[in-house]
Design a protein around this motif. Structure first.
Motif, PDB file in Angstrom:
ATOM      1  N   ALA A 218      -3.393  -7.798  12.069  1.00  0.00           N
ATOM      2  CA  ALA A 218      -2.519  -8.160  10.953  1.00  0.00           C
ATOM      3  C   ALA A 218      -1.470  -9.210  11.291  1.00  0.00           C
ATOM      4  N   LEU A 219      -1.095  -9.326  12.558  1.00  0.00           N
ATOM      5  CA  LEU A 219       0.087 -10.118  12.894  1.00  0.00           C
ATOM      6  C   LEU A 219       0.013 -11.564  12.393  1.00  0.00           C
ATOM      7  N   HIS A 220      -1.113 -12.242  12.597  1.00  0.00           N
ATOM      8  CA  HIS A 220      -1.139 -13.641  12.167  1.00  0.00           C
ATOM      9  C   HIS A 220      -1.142 -13.762  10.647  1.00  0.00           C
ATOM     10  N   HIS A 221      -1.650 -12.728   9.946  1.00  0.00           N
ATOM     11  CA  HIS A 221      -1.570 -12.733   8.484  1.00  0.00           C
ATOM     12  C   HIS A 221      -0.118 -12.543   8.032  1.00  0.00           C
ATOM     13  N   LEU A 222       0.632 -11.682   8.734  1.00  0.00           N
ATOM     14  CA  LEU A 222       2.047 -11.486   8.396  1.00  0.00           C
ATOM     15  C   LEU A 222       2.822 -12.785   8.597  1.00  0.00           C
ATOM     16  N   HIS A 223       2.563 -13.459   9.709  1.00  0.00           N
ATOM     17  CA  HIS A 223       3.248 -14.734   9.957  1.00  0.00           C
ATOM     18  C   HIS A 223       2.902 -15.761   8.874  1.00  0.00           C
ATOM     19  N   ARG A 224       1.657 -15.746   8.430  1.00  0.00           N
ATOM     20  CA  ARG A 224       1.238 -16.677   7.382  1.00  0.00           C
ATOM     21  C   ARG A 224       1.993 -16.406   6.086  1.00  0.00           C
ATOM     22  N   VAL A 225       2.135 -15.130   5.714  1.00  0.00           N
ATOM     23  CA  VAL A 225       2.875 -14.781   4.498  1.00  0.00           C
ATOM     24  C   VAL A 225       4.336 -15.198   4.621  1.00  0.00           C
ATOM     25  N   VAL A 226       4.932 -14.995   5.791  1.00  0.00           N
ATOM     26  CA  VAL A 226       6.321 -15.417   6.004  1.00  0.00           C
ATOM     27  C   VAL A 226       6.438 -16.931   5.860  1.00  0.00           C
ATOM     28  N   ASP A 227       5.474 -17.676   6.386  1.00  0.00           N
ATOM     29  CA  ASP A 227       5.491 -19.134   6.247  1.00  0.00           C
ATOM     30  C   ASP A 227       5.444 -19.556   4.774  1.00  0.00           C
TER      31      ASP A 227
END
Length: 268
Positions: free
Chosen positions: A92-101
């Motif tokens: 999930a981590l890179h998806h979370l970072h993408r949403v934050v971006d």
């Protein structure tokens, strides 16, 4: 072959040892009073009380009206498969970072066990005033966006089991109104997302969607948390669409087999 006896560490920390032993007693034996725990640990009652107070503060214990301390949400969540949670968090981590971006608001991944949810991953946004990292925190499921969405997956019988009255004998005020909760969950099933306006924390708004595997089972919840003053209802639809896209990508990725290691492939 017998296992060798454990050797104590060269510099033991008594307070840590007391806390770990106390947590084990609560989890394995069902509960204890301050006096009982003081006797088991061979410490003064004041020491046992301080140990229990810290366990309650960190959600490892809860204190009932009968003054008996029992295992808290964190210990109950230990029933979750650690490998499952670990793999889900990693995926999930890179998806979370993408949403934050995309949204520039703090984003979280949450799992449910019983009547509580735990934040297993959290990525803060870059704004100076923001919702802080929630990783490791435990909340009542019916007071969070994704907790409500995961409760909405349950049948009436399963919901009754989660909120059985006997589980709340020592804390009746914590048990939600089930008819009202069922009505809310029915609406959430239709919507497919949830909005939390200061339900869990004052001044905070959260929006969440479920994360489903390829079979349609809800594995977790994905949410974005923001200060209430920044929440704009006109942005709700695109915000939900961003979350849903990330949740669907995570569900597909998590349900897929790991890629083959080309170095391990046999030569032809």
């Amino acid at each position: 072959m017998d296992k060798p006896l454990k050797t104590p560490p060269p510099y033991p920390i008594a307070s840590v040892d007391h806390a770990l032993r106390a947590a084990t007693i609560l989890q394995m034996e069902g509960g204890a009073t301050v006096a009982q725990l003081a006797e088991r640990l061979d410490v003064a009652r004041s020491t046992a009380h301080r140990v229990l107070a810290m366990l309650v503060y960190r959600d490892f214990a809860v204190r009932g009206e009968d003054r008996v301390y029992r295992a808290g949400p964190v210990l109950e969540l230990a029933a979750h498969s650690q490998s499952l949670v670990s793999r889900l968090r990693t995926a999930a981590l890179h998806h979370l970072h993408r949403v934050v971006d995309l949204l520039d608001e703090t984003t979280n991944l949450i799992v449910r066990t019983g009547d509580t949810v735990r934040f297993i991953a959290s990525v803060e946004c870059r704004q100076s005033l923001r919702v802080g990292n929630r990783e490791g925190m435990v909340f009542p499921a019916h007071r969070t966006t994704t907790g409500l969405l995961m409760l909405a997956e349950l049948s009436d019988e399963e919901l009754e089991e989660v909120y059985a009255a006997e589980r709340y004998r020592d804390r009746p005020a914590d048990r939600p109104d089930l008819p009202r909760l069922r009505t809310e969950l029915k609406r959430l099933r239709r919507n497919g997302f949830a909005v939390n306006k200061e339900r869990s924390e004052r001044g905070l708004v959260a929006v969440g969607v479920p994360v489903r595997d390829q079979g349609g089972t809800a594995l977790a919840g994905l949410s974005v948390s923001m200060l209430g003053v920044r929440y704009d209802p006109q942005r709700l639809r695109p915000l939900v669409a961003t979350l849903e896209a990330a949740a669907q990508a995570l569900g597909r990725e998590f349900g897929s087999p790991p890629p083959e290691n080309p170095k391990a492939a046999p030569r032809r």
